[in-house]
Design a protein around this motif. Structure first.
Motif, PDB file in Angstrom:
ATOM      1  N   PHE A 153       0.898  -1.098  -0.198  1.00 42.19           N
ATOM      2  CA  PHE A 153      -0.205   0.003   0.051  1.00 42.19           C
ATOM      3  C   PHE A 153       1.063   1.418  -0.028  1.00 42.19           C
ATOM      4  O   PHE A 153       0.810   2.125  -0.567  1.00 42.19           O
ATOM      5  N   THR A 154       1.724   1.315   1.024  1.00 43.68           N
ATOM      6  CA  THR A 154       2.818   2.437   1.017  1.00 43.68           C
ATOM      7  C   THR A 154       3.691   2.644  -0.325  1.00 43.68           C
ATOM      8  O   THR A 154       3.672   3.741  -0.854  1.00 43.68           O
ATOM      9  N   ALA A 155       3.822   1.399  -0.860  1.00 46.10           N
ATOM     10  CA  ALA A 155       4.726   1.444  -1.937  1.00 46.10           C
ATOM     11  C   ALA A 155       4.011   1.954  -3.307  1.00 46.10           C
ATOM     12  O   ALA A 155       4.249   2.598  -4.039  1.00 46.10           O
ATOM     13  N   PHE A 156       2.789   1.756  -3.284  1.00 47.97           N
ATOM     14  CA  PHE A 156       1.676   2.050  -4.348  1.00 47.97           C
ATOM     15  C   PHE A 156       1.571   3.730  -4.337  1.00 47.97           C
ATOM     16  O   PHE A 156       1.542   4.237  -5.206  1.00 47.97           O
ATOM     17  N   GLY A 157       1.592   3.975  -3.133  1.00 48.42           N
ATOM     18  CA  GLY A 157       1.296   5.492  -2.664  1.00 48.42           C
ATOM     19  C   GLY A 157       2.689   6.217  -3.448  1.00 48.42           C
ATOM     20  O   GLY A 157       2.474   7.216  -3.944  1.00 48.42           O
ATOM     21  N   PHE A 158       3.919   5.794  -2.934  1.00 43.79           N
ATOM     22  CA  PHE A 158       4.993   6.516  -3.352  1.00 43.79           C
ATOM     23  C   PHE A 158       4.939   6.247  -4.832  1.00 43.79           C
ATOM     24  O   PHE A 158       5.489   7.180  -5.456  1.00 43.79           O
ATOM     25  N   LEU A 174      -6.656  -9.206  -0.990  1.00 40.27           N
ATOM     26  CA  LEU A 174      -5.602  -9.997  -0.144  1.00 40.27           C
ATOM     27  C   LEU A 174      -5.605  -9.674   1.261  1.00 40.27           C
ATOM     28  O   LEU A 174      -5.997 -10.389   2.500  1.00 40.27           O
ATOM     29  N   TYR A 175      -5.478  -8.292   1.605  1.00 43.65           N
ATOM     30  CA  TYR A 175      -5.200  -7.550   2.810  1.00 43.65           C
ATOM     31  C   TYR A 175      -6.668  -7.712   3.750  1.00 43.65           C
ATOM     32  O   TYR A 175      -6.583  -8.079   4.936  1.00 43.65           O
ATOM     33  N   TRP A 207      -8.568   1.165   4.003  1.00 45.95           N
ATOM     34  CA  TRP A 207      -7.420   0.698   2.938  1.00 45.95           C
ATOM     35  C   TRP A 207      -8.102  -0.104   2.025  1.00 45.95           C
ATOM     36  O   TRP A 207      -7.884   0.054   0.631  1.00 45.95           O
ATOM     37  N   PHE A 208      -9.142  -0.869   2.145  1.00 46.02           N
ATOM     38  CA  PHE A 208      -9.714  -1.996   1.505  1.00 46.02           C
ATOM     39  C   PHE A 208     -10.528  -1.100   0.369  1.00 46.02           C
ATOM     40  O   PHE A 208     -10.394  -1.240  -0.800  1.00 46.02           O
ATOM     41  N   ALA A 219      -5.770   9.436  -2.867  1.00 47.15           N
ATOM     42  CA  ALA A 219      -5.680   8.131  -2.488  1.00 47.15           C
ATOM     43  C   ALA A 219      -4.391   7.526  -2.123  1.00 47.15           C
ATOM     44  O   ALA A 219      -4.015   6.917  -1.241  1.00 47.15           O
ATOM     45  N   SER A 220      -3.346   8.262  -3.022  1.00 43.18           N
ATOM     46  CA  SER A 220      -2.062   7.842  -2.571  1.00 43.18           C
ATOM     47  C   SER A 220      -1.470   8.344  -1.428  1.00 43.18           C
ATOM     48  O   SER A 220      -0.707   7.725  -0.603  1.00 43.18           O
TER      49      SER A 220
END
Length: 191
Positions: A16-21, A55-56, A98-99, A120-121
């Protein structure tokens, strides 16, 4: 068993954090690069994050159920009271947020909107817990008596930037793996 769920949930939270960055990096780079392969990779990244969101929530529910089963009766009562009691929202808001935030990329209107993607990011990077910590640290009751000028920091800016770049790189590797597997599954279905 609970340790497996905890480790998998941590891995997914890193996505999630990697997708935001990655999204912030993509929006900056997309100003200069207009290639279709670049945008098709981004579409795969959005599909991957929706998959990670599913998955989360599955791992969160399974981890909660396993924790409930492994608890003694007193802890079970406390857990039920926390999850369905007066402050139930403090338990449910972050996983559900988050979902739903990851599933928003399934809708084309939201997926194509740059402002929604930036918001969202931001919320995928900054969890509600971190947001509360930041806000409470600026509160007037926060006493800076523990602040020192010569405090040794373990996090250096160069290490922080490298860790963000590493997260983005690992995220992109997993997106590539996800794309490869989904293409293979699609080819097997068409045979």
């Amino acid at each position: 068993m609970m340790n497996i769920f905890f480790n998998l949930e941590l891995l997914i939270l890193d996505f999630f954090t990697a997708f935001g960055f990655y999204s912030f990096l993509f929006l900056i780079v997309s100003i200069f690069i207009k290639k279709t392969t670049f945008y098709s990779f981004d579409n795969q990244a959005k599909k991957f994050i929706t998959f990670v969101g599913v998955l989360y929530i599955i791992f969160w529910f399974l981890g909660t159920i396993v924790y409930y089963i492994e608890c003694n009766p007193e802890e079970k009562n406390e857990m039920v009271d926390r999850m369905f009691g007066k402050y139930w929202f403090s338990i449910w808001i972050q996983p559900l947020f988050w979902f739903f935030l990851s599933q928003i990329f399934r809708i084309k209107i939201f997926s194509k909107n740059i402002l929604i993607r930036i918001i969202a990011s931001f919320f995928l990077i900054i969890s509600i817990e971190r947001l509360v910590i930041i806000i409470s640290s600026f509160h007037r009751d926060y006493l800076p008596s523990s602040w020192t000028m010569y405090r040794q920091l373990d996090i250096y800016p160069s290490n922080f930037i490298l860790s963000i770049l590493l997260k983005i790189f690992i995220f992109m590797l997993f997106v590539g793996l996800y794309t490869y597997i989904s293409n293979k599954i699609h080819q097997l279905r068409n045979k």
